[in-house]
Every structure is written in C-alpha cells, then in structure tokens.
Write a protein that holds these residues in place. Structure first.
Motif, PDB file in Angstrom:
ATOM      1  N   HIS A 108       0.208   8.115   6.789  1.00 16.53           N
ATOM      2  CA  HIS A 108       0.136   6.739   7.285  1.00 16.53           C
ATOM      3  C   HIS A 108       0.976   5.807   6.422  1.00 16.53           C
ATOM      4  O   HIS A 108       1.759   4.999   6.948  1.00 16.53           O
ATOM      5  N   ASP A 109       0.828   5.923   5.130  1.00 17.00           N
ATOM      6  CA  ASP A 109       1.584   5.076   4.211  1.00 17.00           C
ATOM      7  C   ASP A 109       3.085   5.310   4.383  1.00 17.00           C
ATOM      8  O   ASP A 109       3.875   4.352   4.460  1.00 17.00           O
ATOM      9  N   TYR A 112       4.522   3.794   7.683  1.00 17.96           N
ATOM     10  CA  TYR A 112       4.712   2.344   7.664  1.00 17.96           C
ATOM     11  C   TYR A 112       5.776   1.896   6.658  1.00 17.96           C
ATOM     12  O   TYR A 112       6.416   0.867   6.854  1.00 17.96           O
ATOM     13  N   LYS A 138      -0.326  -1.941   9.982  1.00 22.20           N
ATOM     14  CA  LYS A 138      -0.672  -0.869   9.036  1.00 22.20           C
ATOM     15  C   LYS A 138      -2.098  -1.053   8.526  1.00 22.20           C
ATOM     16  O   LYS A 138      -2.897  -0.104   8.519  1.00 22.20           O
TER      17      LYS A 138
END
Length: 163
Positions: A108-109, A112, A138
């Motif tokens: 996820h990090d 984004y 995010k």
C-alpha cells in the motif's frame, strides 16, 4: 418347565433387543462422527488460505460441540487435538493474518508513493492538490483496512487464548 422356557426366551429376546439397541446407537454415533468429519473437512484448508475463515467456521464448530458433544470428542481424540481447529490453529491463523497485514501495508505504501511521484513528475499547476488528494485517499484506504485488521486480529487472538 414351560415357565422356565418362557423366562429364558424372554431373557434371550431382551438381551438381543439390548444388543441391537446398542448396535443401532453405535451406528448412529459413527454416522454422526462421519458426517461431522465430512462437514468440517474443508475448514482447515480454508483457514490456511484465509485466516478470516476461522471466524466464519467457529460458530458452526461451537454449535456442533453443543449438539454432538460425544461425536466431537471422538473426533478430537482421533485428531489428537481439538477438531477441526483449536487454540493452536487460531494462533497460527493470527500469525498469518498479521503477516498478510504487514505485506499489504508495505505494498500500500509503495503504491501510493508511486502515485505521488507520478503526480509530481507530471508537474503543472495542480500538483499540490493532486498529491494532497493522493495522500487523503491513501490515508482513508489505510484506515478502512486497519479497522478490519484490528477487528479480525482481536477475534483470532481471543480464539487463540491471547488477550
């Protein structure tokens, strides 16, 4: 003499009826255990693939234990542990759930960061607004997923005997 024969015949019939009754009960118990074994056979694989499935299966296992206690005890004894899963399997599911969360968090990090970098590279007058929108998205997505992670994690930990 006839009375003795009648008593003997009655005892034989009674003994036979008792034996048949016990055999029928044992057959019914065997059938119940076999049906439960079949019902729960997919549960361990499903839980290994998705730890959340343990929380789906657990209420059914609890009901089976209440309704068919002796049959479930036989399955537990045959498996050498609570069948189809117990605290140890719940702890393993919790560990897999946590590991999956950490992998998702990293992905996820990274996703984004790439989106923000692409927006910055595109330049233009709305770069700050675009990057800000990406950061808000995010954070919102992270919060939704984190709520699920915590809810499932706590439930799995409770089944595993953790607090």
């Amino acid at each position: 003499m006839t009375a003795i024969l009648l008593v003997g015949l009655a005892a034989a019939i009674g003994g036979t009826a008792l034996i048949l009754s016990l055999q029928i009960r044992r057959s019914r118990d065997d059938f119940t255990a076999a049906a439960l074994l079949t019902l729960f056979a997919p549960a361990p694989l499903e839980v290994r693939e998705d730890p959340r499935r343990l929380l789906d299966w657990q209420p059914t296992v609890d009901v089976a234990r209440r309704l068919f206690g002796p049959a479930m005890e036989r399955l537990d004894a045959a498996a050498g542990r609570p069948y189809p899963f117990g605290p140890a399997e719940a702890r393993e599911a919790h560990a897999r759930w946590t590991s999956a969360w950490l992998a998702w968090e990293r992905a996820h990090d990274e996703e984004y960061k790439l989106k923000a970098s692409a927006a910055e590279a595109a330049g233009g007058t709305g770069v700050r607004a675009a990057v800000g929108a990406i950061e808000r998205d995010k954070l919102e997505r992270y919060q939704r997923r984190y709520e699920e992670y915590v809810r499932i994690g706590k439930a799995l930990a409770a089944l595993g005997g953790e607090r």
